[in-house]
Write an enzyme that holds these catalytic residues in place. Structure first.
Site, PDB file in Angstrom:
ATOM      1  N   ALA A 162       0.834  -1.203   0.000  1.00 15.74           N
ATOM      2  CA  ALA A 162       0.000   0.000   0.000  1.00 15.74           C
ATOM      3  C   ALA A 162       0.868   1.253   0.000  1.00 15.74           C
ATOM      4  O   ALA A 162       0.607   2.204  -0.740  1.00 15.74           O
ATOM      5  CB  ALA A 162      -0.936  -0.008   1.200  1.00 15.74           C
ATOM      6  N   ASP A 163       1.903   1.257   0.822  1.00 19.49           N
ATOM      7  CA  ASP A 163       2.795   2.418   0.869  1.00 19.49           C
ATOM      8  C   ASP A 163       3.368   2.725  -0.507  1.00 19.49           C
ATOM      9  O   ASP A 163       3.412   3.881  -0.950  1.00 19.49           O
ATOM     10  CB  ASP A 163       3.947   2.168   1.841  1.00 19.49           C
ATOM     11  CG  ASP A 163       3.554   2.418   3.287  1.00 19.49           C
ATOM     12  OD1 ASP A 163       2.486   2.986   3.537  1.00 19.49           O
ATOM     13  OD2 ASP A 163       4.344   2.022   4.184  1.00 19.49           O
ATOM     14  N   ARG A 164       3.813   1.704  -1.202  1.00 19.34           N
ATOM     15  CA  ARG A 164       4.495   1.945  -2.479  1.00 19.34           C
ATOM     16  C   ARG A 164       3.510   2.281  -3.599  1.00 19.34           C
ATOM     17  O   ARG A 164       3.779   3.169  -4.425  1.00 19.34           O
ATOM     18  CB  ARG A 164       5.368   0.750  -2.840  1.00 19.34           C
ATOM     19  CG  ARG A 164       6.534   0.578  -1.855  1.00 19.34           C
ATOM     20  CD  ARG A 164       7.559  -0.427  -2.325  1.00 19.34           C
ATOM     21  NE  ARG A 164       8.599  -0.618  -1.334  1.00 19.34           N
ATOM     22  CZ  ARG A 164       9.681   0.157  -1.185  1.00 19.34           C
ATOM     23  NH1 ARG A 164       9.851   1.204  -1.989  1.00 19.34           N
ATOM     24  NH2 ARG A 164      10.580  -0.105  -0.256  1.00 19.34           N
TER      25      ARG A 164
END
Length: 401
Positions: free
Chosen positions: A169-171
């Protein structure tokens, strides 16, 4: 010198951990002057994982190149004032704390806009501010769970719900933020207008998941079940061979016809209505992949790779992290190289993965030490050496070492 397409764009980076820093590293790779604003203790990810020196761990090094580090204590009036002076000459301010925290610091959009009406002000955080989750904290694991990724893992055969073993999700949301920043800069070039943008994790990842898995529920009333059957098939996995595993993707009619010819069963495509079209194969994908798994298990990895490559059927080895770093293609394109970091010594560095005919992005700076560029950037904002020393004595900045 980095001659990438964003050369001349200045970005104030108030992000930390991974999502925001990954986005701003890409922008830095594209040539932007990224000024990483850190609290006195530094970005938490500086100390996650192995390191040679404090504050310079591997995960940090791979998300913070092409940046200058400036320490400002934004809770102190002098630190906030310095930030607004920097904002006056910046093109973009990007942050990934909740907007409520920015408002408490006196650094909401209207505060920053008063210093620079052309600023592109980008918040990358958990949830859109029009919904009931607006004030909730968010981390990668929480967002993966909220959009159903662990549930998908059980539907696809996992014994228990599992997060994807990447900060996915972060990336993904970080990459979405890059698109938002560059699009807003393009808009400003045409109109002169700055603006405020929110890039929420939950909504971005919901779109990512539902694009595949809304499936039959796309229609109202539903025309079939939710969940893309091929992706959720328990047999969709690296196939076991006689001596290892192999990744094989037989997909279109031509590839399946060729594959059945290779195994001596050319009649299957025409004789078996379950497999003679992509629609039929999708309906019967579990049985098809179960059969494929049994066939692949009859030969060695090398044997299958040779015959499938010769037949132009998509196939790839199943790498480990270690073998990926020694992949012959990555070696040939120079994706990984050993570089000399000024303070950390020899380290592996990943190249910019895209290739440009004119404005090739590049690496002009290694990941910075904490506060390494505080004095340099504050001088650029008009502070004298005496004023910088005074900020340091007040604890509003740290001048590095």
């Amino acid at each position: 010198m980095n001659n990438g397409p964003l050369r001349g764009v200045r970005i104030l980076d108030l992000t930390s951990v991974l999502m925001g820093p990954y986005a701003t590293q890409i922008l830095g790779d594209y040539g932007a002057d990224v000024i990483k604003i850190e609290p006195p203790g530094g970005d938490n990810v500086r100390n996650i994982g192995p390191s040679r020196h404090p504050n310079m761990a591997g995960v940090f090094l791979h998300a913070n190149r092409n940046k200058r580090s400036v320490v400002l204590d934004l809770k102190r009036p002098a630190g906030r004032e310095a930030l607004l002076k920097l904002a006056a000459n910046a093109d973009v301010l990007i942050y990934n704390v909740r907007p409520q925290a920015m408002a408490r610091l006196g650094l909401g959009y209207e505060d920053v806009r008063a210093a620079n009406p052309r600023i592109v002000y980008v918040g990358v955080y958990g949830y859109g501010q029009r919904g009931p989750y607006a004030a909730r904290p968010a981390y990668d694991d929480l967002i993966q769970g909220a959009v159903g990724i662990p549930t998908l893992s059980t539907l696809a055969g996992a014994d228990v719900p599992r997060y994807a073993p990447n900060a996915m999700a972060d990336r993904i949301v970080g990459i979405s933020a890059v698109g938002a920043v560059t699009s807003a800069l393009f808009h400003r070039e045409r109109t002169g207008e700055g603006q405020s943008i929110e890039v929420p994790m939950f909504e971005t990842m919901a779109q990512f998941v539902l694009g595949d898995h809304m499936y039959g529920h796309t229609f109202d009333p539903p025309a079939g079940p939710a969940g893309y059957a091929r992706l959720l098939n328990v047999f969709r996995r690296p196939y076991q061979t006689l001596d290892g595993h192999l990744c094989v993707m037989v997909y279109n009619d031509k590839q399946w016809r060729t594959f059945f010819e290779l195994i001596g069963k050319p009649e299957v495509m025409d004789a078996d209505p379950r497999f003679n079209s992509i629609a039929a194969r999708t309906e019967n994908i579990r049985e098809l992949y179960r059969m494929l798994a049994g066939i692949i298990a009859t030969r060695t990895t090398a044997e299958w790779q040779e015959v499938l490559e010769a037949a132009d059927i998509p196939v790839m080895p199943m790498h480990t992290i270690e073998s990926l770093m020694d992949d012959p293609h990555l070696r040939a394109v120079g994706f990984l190289e050993t570089v000399e970091h000024p303070s950390e010594g020899p380290m592996r560095s990943m190249a910019v993965p895209s290739n440009w005919s004119v404005t090739q992005p590049g690496i002009a700076r290694h990941a910075p030490r904490l506060g390494q560029h505080s004095a340099e950037v504050l001088r650029e904002a008009g502070y004298s050496d005496a004023q910088i020393d005074a900020l340091s004595a007040q604890g509003a900045t740290f001048l590095g070492n």
